[in-house]
Motif scaffolding. Structure first.
Motif, PDB file in Angstrom:
ATOM      1  N   ILE A 105      -3.048  -0.528  -6.307  1.00  0.00           N
ATOM      2  CA  ILE A 105      -1.622  -0.243  -6.416  1.00  0.00           C
ATOM      3  C   ILE A 105      -0.882  -1.569  -6.651  1.00  0.00           C
ATOM      4  N   GLU A 106      -0.113  -1.604  -7.721  1.00  0.00           N
ATOM      5  CA  GLU A 106       0.683  -2.801  -8.034  1.00  0.00           C
ATOM      6  C   GLU A 106       1.692  -3.038  -6.925  1.00  0.00           C
ATOM      7  N   ARG A 107       1.866  -4.308  -6.544  1.00  0.00           N
ATOM      8  CA  ARG A 107       2.816  -4.670  -5.490  1.00  0.00           C
ATOM      9  C   ARG A 107       3.852  -5.629  -6.055  1.00  0.00           C
ATOM     10  N   VAL A 108       5.079  -5.509  -5.594  1.00  0.00           N
ATOM     11  CA  VAL A 108       6.135  -6.413  -6.057  1.00  0.00           C
ATOM     12  C   VAL A 108       6.109  -7.737  -5.299  1.00  0.00           C
ATOM     13  N   ASP A 109       5.478  -7.760  -4.123  1.00  0.00           N
ATOM     14  CA  ASP A 109       5.492  -8.955  -3.280  1.00  0.00           C
ATOM     15  C   ASP A 109       4.231  -9.801  -3.396  1.00  0.00           C
ATOM     16  N   SER A 110       3.291  -9.420  -4.274  1.00  0.00           N
ATOM     17  CA  SER A 110       2.028 -10.146  -4.353  1.00  0.00           C
ATOM     18  C   SER A 110       1.335  -9.871  -5.686  1.00  0.00           C
ATOM     19  N   ALA A 111       0.566 -10.838  -6.152  1.00  0.00           N
ATOM     20  CA  ALA A 111      -0.248 -10.636  -7.357  1.00  0.00           C
ATOM     21  C   ALA A 111      -1.478  -9.790  -7.039  1.00  0.00           C
ATOM     22  N   LYS A 112      -1.821  -9.705  -5.758  1.00  0.00           N
ATOM     23  CA  LYS A 112      -2.957  -8.884  -5.328  1.00  0.00           C
ATOM     24  C   LYS A 112      -2.585  -7.414  -5.361  1.00  0.00           C
ATOM     25  N   LEU A 113      -3.547  -6.591  -5.738  1.00  0.00           N
ATOM     26  CA  LEU A 113      -3.335  -5.141  -5.718  1.00  0.00           C
ATOM     27  C   LEU A 113      -3.526  -4.604  -4.312  1.00  0.00           C
ATOM     28  N   ALA A 114      -2.788  -3.574  -3.959  1.00  0.00           N
ATOM     29  CA  ALA A 114      -2.969  -2.899  -2.677  1.00  0.00           C
ATOM     30  C   ALA A 114      -4.073  -1.856  -2.828  1.00  0.00           C
ATOM     31  N   PRO A 115      -4.826  -1.572  -1.760  1.00  0.00           N
ATOM     32  CA  PRO A 115      -5.882  -0.568  -1.827  1.00  0.00           C
ATOM     33  C   PRO A 115      -5.309   0.844  -1.743  1.00  0.00           C
ATOM     34  N   PHE A 116      -6.176   1.802  -1.888  1.00  0.00           N
ATOM     35  CA  PHE A 116      -5.823   3.204  -1.642  1.00  0.00           C
ATOM     36  C   PHE A 116      -6.212   3.493  -0.198  1.00  0.00           C
ATOM     37  N   TRP A 117      -5.222   3.744   0.636  1.00  0.00           N
ATOM     38  CA  TRP A 117      -5.482   4.027   2.050  1.00  0.00           C
ATOM     39  C   TRP A 117      -5.975   5.458   2.197  1.00  0.00           C
ATOM     40  N   LEU A 118      -6.977   5.659   3.022  1.00  0.00           N
ATOM     41  CA  LEU A 118      -7.599   6.977   3.177  1.00  0.00           C
ATOM     42  C   LEU A 118      -7.155   7.712   4.430  1.00  0.00           C
ATOM     43  N   ASP A 119      -6.317   7.107   5.257  1.00  0.00           N
ATOM     44  CA  ASP A 119      -5.923   7.754   6.507  1.00  0.00           C
ATOM     45  C   ASP A 119      -4.583   8.473   6.418  1.00  0.00           C
ATOM     46  N   GLY A 120      -4.013   8.559   5.260  1.00  0.00           N
ATOM     47  CA  GLY A 120      -2.738   9.258   5.085  1.00  0.00           C
ATOM     48  C   GLY A 120      -2.927  10.487   4.215  1.00  0.00           C
ATOM     49  N   PRO A 121      -1.863  11.214   3.985  1.00  0.00           N
ATOM     50  CA  PRO A 121      -1.953  12.393   3.121  1.00  0.00           C
ATOM     51  C   PRO A 121      -2.187  11.977   1.669  1.00  0.00           C
ATOM     52  N   ALA A 122      -2.813  12.849   0.911  1.00  0.00           N
ATOM     53  CA  ALA A 122      -3.042  12.589  -0.511  1.00  0.00           C
ATOM     54  C   ALA A 122      -1.694  12.495  -1.222  1.00  0.00           C
ATOM     55  N   LYS A 123      -1.603  11.562  -2.174  1.00  0.00           N
ATOM     56  CA  LYS A 123      -0.355  11.424  -2.919  1.00  0.00           C
ATOM     57  C   LYS A 123      -0.628  10.783  -4.266  1.00  0.00           C
ATOM     58  N   MET A 124       0.333  10.921  -5.155  1.00  0.00           N
ATOM     59  CA  MET A 124       0.261  10.316  -6.479  1.00  0.00           C
ATOM     60  C   MET A 124       0.842   8.900  -6.396  1.00  0.00           C
ATOM     61  N   HIS A 125       0.339   8.018  -7.255  1.00  0.00           N
ATOM     62  CA  HIS A 125       0.848   6.649  -7.337  1.00  0.00           C
ATOM     63  C   HIS A 125       1.283   6.389  -8.771  1.00  0.00           C
ATOM     64  N   THR A 126       2.458   5.819  -8.938  1.00  0.00           N
ATOM     65  CA  THR A 126       2.964   5.559 -10.286  1.00  0.00           C
ATOM     66  C   THR A 126       2.728   4.119 -10.738  1.00  0.00           C
ATOM     67  N   SER A 127       2.257   3.277  -9.850  1.00  0.00           N
ATOM     68  CA  SER A 127       2.082   1.867 -10.197  1.00  0.00           C
ATOM     69  C   SER A 127       0.630   1.413 -10.043  1.00  0.00           C
ATOM     70  N   VAL A 128      -0.294   2.192 -10.568  1.00  0.00           N
ATOM     71  CA  VAL A 128      -1.711   1.841 -10.524  1.00  0.00           C
ATOM     72  C   VAL A 128      -1.978   0.791 -11.598  1.00  0.00           C
ATOM     73  N   ALA A 129      -2.769  -0.234 -11.244  1.00  0.00           N
ATOM     74  CA  ALA A 129      -3.054  -1.321 -12.178  1.00  0.00           C
ATOM     75  C   ALA A 129      -4.510  -1.751 -12.045  1.00  0.00           C
ATOM     76  N   ALA A 130      -4.965  -2.562 -12.989  1.00  0.00           N
ATOM     77  CA  ALA A 130      -6.326  -3.087 -12.985  1.00  0.00           C
ATOM     78  C   ALA A 130      -6.286  -4.602 -13.084  1.00  0.00           C
ATOM     79  N   ARG A 131      -7.258  -5.250 -12.434  1.00  0.00           N
ATOM     80  CA  ARG A 131      -7.441  -6.693 -12.527  1.00  0.00           C
ATOM     81  C   ARG A 131      -8.921  -6.934 -12.835  1.00  0.00           C
ATOM     82  N   PRO A 132      -9.212  -7.899 -13.701  1.00  0.00           N
ATOM     83  CA  PRO A 132     -10.622  -8.182 -13.992  1.00  0.00           C
ATOM     84  C   PRO A 132     -11.378  -8.582 -12.736  1.00  0.00           C
ATOM     85  N   HIS A 133     -12.581  -8.053 -12.587  1.00  0.00           N
ATOM     86  CA  HIS A 133     -13.477  -8.436 -11.510  1.00  0.00           C
ATOM     87  C   HIS A 133     -14.184  -9.712 -11.966  1.00  0.00           C
ATOM     88  N   ALA A 134     -14.518 -10.571 -11.047  1.00  0.00           N
ATOM     89  CA  ALA A 134     -15.119 -11.856 -11.413  1.00  0.00           C
ATOM     90  C   ALA A 134     -16.494 -11.701 -12.079  1.00  0.00           C
TER      91      ALA A 134
END
Length: 139
Positions: A105-134
């Motif tokens: 999940i794209e974050r406005v406060d960091s260049a790092k992506l946020a994970p998908f948390w599994l302990d909450g209700p299912a929901k849609m995300h509008t800011s999904v992004a990709a970063r190259p893996h090393a």
């Protein structure tokens, strides 16, 4: 997007795509995926002339029970990794290019992506992004 950046034609291009999960042994999983033949290519085999590009559209999925969760702050999370393995022949030799991207999940406060948390209700995300893996591989 697959691009032939070489000076010779690339023939019999087979593109494998998989959805994996980030975890302590993820590089081993990527190495195993990249060492395997592409038995179910994302598109029928094709050729590319030098400088030519082709876009391949595909869908990847993973069963919930196959997700290897990680924990942060006592919360379970899922970090998807999309892996591609491109096998082809060029100038009479077999060749391979493999890449992977971390999805989050794209974050406005960091260049790092946020994970998908599994302990909450299912929901849609509008800011999904990709970063190259090393981990990348070319031969």
């Amino acid at each position: 997007v697959v691009t032939n950046t070489g000076t010779a034609s690339a023939e019999a291009i087979r593109t494998g795509v998989a959805l994996l999960t980030a975890h302590a042994g993820q590089d081993t999983d990527l190495a195993q995926f990249n060492a395997s033949p592409v038995s179910r290519p994302a598109a029928p085999p094709f050729a590319l002339a030098p400088g030519e590009t082709r876009t391949i559209r595909t869908v990847v999925a993973i069963a919930r029970e196959a997700i290897q969760t990680m924990t942060a702050a006592n919360r379970p999370m899922f970090v998807p990794v999309v892996a591609t393995n491109v096998l082809y022949a060029t100038a009479g030799d077999d060749a391979q290019t493999a890449r992977a991207w971390v999805i989050g999940i794209e974050r406005v406060d960091s260049a790092k992506l946020a994970p998908f948390w599994l302990d909450g209700p299912a929901k849609m995300h509008t800011s999904v992004a990709a970063r190259p893996h090393a981990a990348t591989f070319d031969r």
